[in-house]
Write a protein that holds these residues in place. Structure first.
Motif, short mmCIF file in Angstrom:
data_model
loop_
_atom_site.label_atom_id
_atom_site.label_comp_id
_atom_site.label_asym_id
_atom_site.label_seq_id
_atom_site.Cartn_x
_atom_site.Cartn_y
_atom_site.Cartn_z
N ALA A 13 0.93 -1.06 0.03
CA ALA A 13 -0.02 -0.12 -0.02
C ALA A 13 0.96 1.26 -0.07
O ALA A 13 2.17 1.16 0.38
CB ALA A 13 -1.04 0.05 1.19
N ASP A 23 -3.71 0.23 -2.53
CA ASP A 23 -4.26 -0.37 -1.08
C ASP A 23 -4.15 -1.71 -1.20
O ASP A 23 -4.96 -2.43 -1.89
CB ASP A 23 -5.63 0.30 -0.88
N VAL A 25 -2.28 -4.39 -2.42
CA VAL A 25 -2.30 -5.18 -3.53
C VAL A 25 -1.27 -6.38 -3.67
O VAL A 25 -0.09 -6.25 -3.11
CB VAL A 25 -2.01 -4.11 -4.65
N LEU A 215 -5.88 -2.85 -12.02
CA LEU A 215 -5.97 -1.88 -11.02
C LEU A 215 -7.04 -0.94 -11.45
O LEU A 215 -7.25 -0.38 -12.43
CB LEU A 215 -4.69 -1.28 -10.67
N ASP A 217 -8.42 2.80 -8.99
CA ASP A 217 -8.34 3.50 -7.69
C ASP A 217 -7.63 2.78 -6.63
O ASP A 217 -7.89 2.71 -5.55
CB ASP A 217 -9.88 3.60 -7.13
N HIS A 219 -6.91 -0.23 -6.08
CA HIS A 219 -7.41 -1.56 -5.58
C HIS A 219 -7.06 -2.62 -6.89
O HIS A 219 -7.18 -2.13 -8.04
CB HIS A 219 -8.51 -1.65 -5.35
N LYS A 220 -6.69 -3.71 -6.53
CA LYS A 220 -6.60 -4.89 -7.48
C LYS A 220 -8.01 -5.40 -7.83
O LYS A 220 -8.72 -5.90 -6.97
CB LYS A 220 -5.81 -6.01 -6.92
N ILE A 221 -8.56 -5.11 -9.03
CA ILE A 221 -10.09 -5.43 -9.51
C ILE A 221 -9.86 -6.97 -9.97
O ILE A 221 -10.90 -7.81 -9.49
CB ILE A 221 -10.24 -4.47 -10.36
#
Length: 493
Positions: A13, A23, A25, A215, A217, A219-221
């Motif tokens: 992060a 955040d 990841v 990714l 924002d 975050h890992k999507i």
């Protein structure tokens, strides 16, 4: 995994005051793997890359490299560990030669002096793998953007790194140079070299990636076990919404000629006897491999460079050579390198917008800060620039920086807008917004010239396309004849 060249990132992060850039990841890169890292500007790609490459310290999380704890505090630490990074914004020394840049910090010494011959041989070995055709003793500052990018890539290859982070490595490359890079990546991955590949060009991902990490924002999507993922799915994951049409609908151009170029030739021979017309409301594409003379032609039309013979006519009136004359006539250029040629990145958004519009913001020789602020607010709203007018341009994403360049020129209500590589290094969401702006210009009757190394971009935007090779026009394509194979066939003649 404990392989020598395996990177494991766990819960990394990075928090700034009021902002979470990254955040929690996780990421694993095994030997010989190419991991594509996708996301819009601001998604956290650059932050994660910088942490891995040692130029940013994480707020939380940990990393291991080859099974051992890995916590670089500087790029030197990362390089010494065998991890290198090729930045999107090139970090070269323009006053030094090609060979000196490739081997900087590792110049071979003989008898207390730099061995120029050995340095040139070593640099050429790496540059030959990329299809570089320049001279080893040529100053880097004299190279095209594509040539400079090849030097940057060769620098990383010379480090003999086991993991390379490539940040938009093909943004300034044409198809031949891109193919050469991919061939190099394929050869190196067979040797066990790993890659983290950051790109906005989705068509490249299927060609080069073993896995895809998205990714958004910070975050890992999502993570995909293959590079074969439908582009529309990747777009939805990156932007959090569907982008129905990347290229907008455009109206048919009128018959009225806005720009007429006749027998234009360069004093250096970079282009010869170029003639074409651009109509009101038309998007006129210029295609060709890097070095074909595309940028040189549009810079001459815009008055940024000289030409030895020929004429440029706008709305029936001959335009005198020179930048001031072209701007006054209604010709503006959005250059291929926005940071070096299009913006003063240390200045604010509003100041950059005001600079070419001082004639409209000054009163009796004075420029009122309130007037500049008002102009910045108006242009920012019109183009959807994400940032306060008093923010420095350096704080913006690539897409928003490009909007600032466009905004400052559109304020002059130009008759002809020239866009050289308009979406280089720009994410898919911002790219769609730029395309919509181009479409709006044509609907208002503005003539537009687009130069691009992205073939899909040329095909998706243009009403007609002029194809160049070795500085000469190879033909014009439009309608059903405007296809990728047709463009490439002409471009390699």
């Amino acid at each position: 995994m404990t392989e020598k060249s395996t990177l494991v990132v766990t819960g990394v992060a990075k928090h700034y005051p009021g902002t979470i850039a990254l955040d929690g990841v996780d990421l694993t890169v095994g030997p010989g793997q190419v991991i594509a890292l996708l996301g819009e500007n601001g998604a956290g790609k650059s932050t994660l890359s910088s942490i891995i490459a040692g130029s940013t310290t994480p707020t939380a999380g940990s990393m291991t490299w080859g099974g051992q704890p890995y916590a670089p505090t500087s790029p030197r630490d990362a390089i010494d560990a065998g991890i290198g990074m090729i930045h999107q914004e090139m970090r070269l020394l323009p006053e030094l030669s090609v060979a000196e840049n490739v081997m900087v910090g590792r110049w071979p010494m003989r008898g207390g002096r730099v061995s120029q011959a050995e340095m040139a041989r070593e640099a050429k070995k790496h540059l030959d793998r990329l299809g570089f055709t320049g001279r080893m003793n040529q100053l880097v500052g004299e190279l095209s953007v594509a040539g400079q990018q090849q030097v940057e890539i060769a620098k990383a290859l010379a480090l003999r790194a086991r993991l390379l982070v490539l940040d938009e490595p093909t943004a300034a490359l044409g198809q031949d140079e891109t193919d050469a890079l991919f061939a190099t990546v394929d050869a190196l991955r067979q040797e066990g070299v790993s890659f983290i590949y950051v790109s906005h060009r989705l068509a490249e991902i299927a060609r080069i990636a073993d896995r895809i990490v998205v990714l958004r924002d910070g975050h890992k999507i999502s993570e995909h076990a293959s590079g074969q993922v439908p582009p529309d799915q990747l777009v939805r994951e990156m932007v959090g919404r569907p982008v129905d049409r990347l290229f907008p609908d455009t109206a048919d151009p009128s018959d009225r000629v806005v720009l007429s170029v006749r027998e234009l030739s360069s004093p250096t021979g970079r282009f010869v006897d170029i003639s074409f017309d651009v109509h009101a409301g038309e998007i006129f594409g210029i295609a060709g491999i890097v070095g074909a003379g595309r940028t040189e032609i549009v810079r001459a039309i815009a008055g940024a460079d000289s030409y030895s013979s020929g004429t440029v006519t706008l709305d029936g009136r001959t335009v005198k050579p020179g930048l001031r004359a072209a701007i006054d006539a209604g010709i503006v250029l959005v250059p291929e390198d926005r940071k070096q040629q299009g913006l003063i990145v240390s200045d604010t958004i509003e100041d950059n917008i005001a600079l070419p519009n001082l004639d409209s913001v000054q009163r009796q020789g004075w420029v009122a800060p309130k007037t500049v602020r008002t102009l910045g607010i108006e242009v920012g709203k019109r183009l959807g620039i994400k940032g306060r007018p008093d923010n420095p341009v350096s704080s913006l994403s690539g897409g928003n920086q490009q909007k600032v360049v466009l905004g400052k020129w559109l304020q002059r209500n130009p008759r002809l807008v020239i866009l050289d590589e308009p979406t280089r290094g720009i994410d898919v969401g911002a790219r769609s917004a730029i395309y919509e702006l181009i479409a709006e210009l044509t609907k208002a009757g503005t003539a537009v010239i687009v130069v691009s190394s992205d073939l899909d971009e040329i095909l998706g935007l243009s009403h007609r396309v002029m194809v160049l090779a070795r500085g000469r026009c190879q033909g014009m394509l439009d309608g059903e004849g405007l296809t990728g194979p047709a463009v490439m066939e002409m471009a390699v003649r």
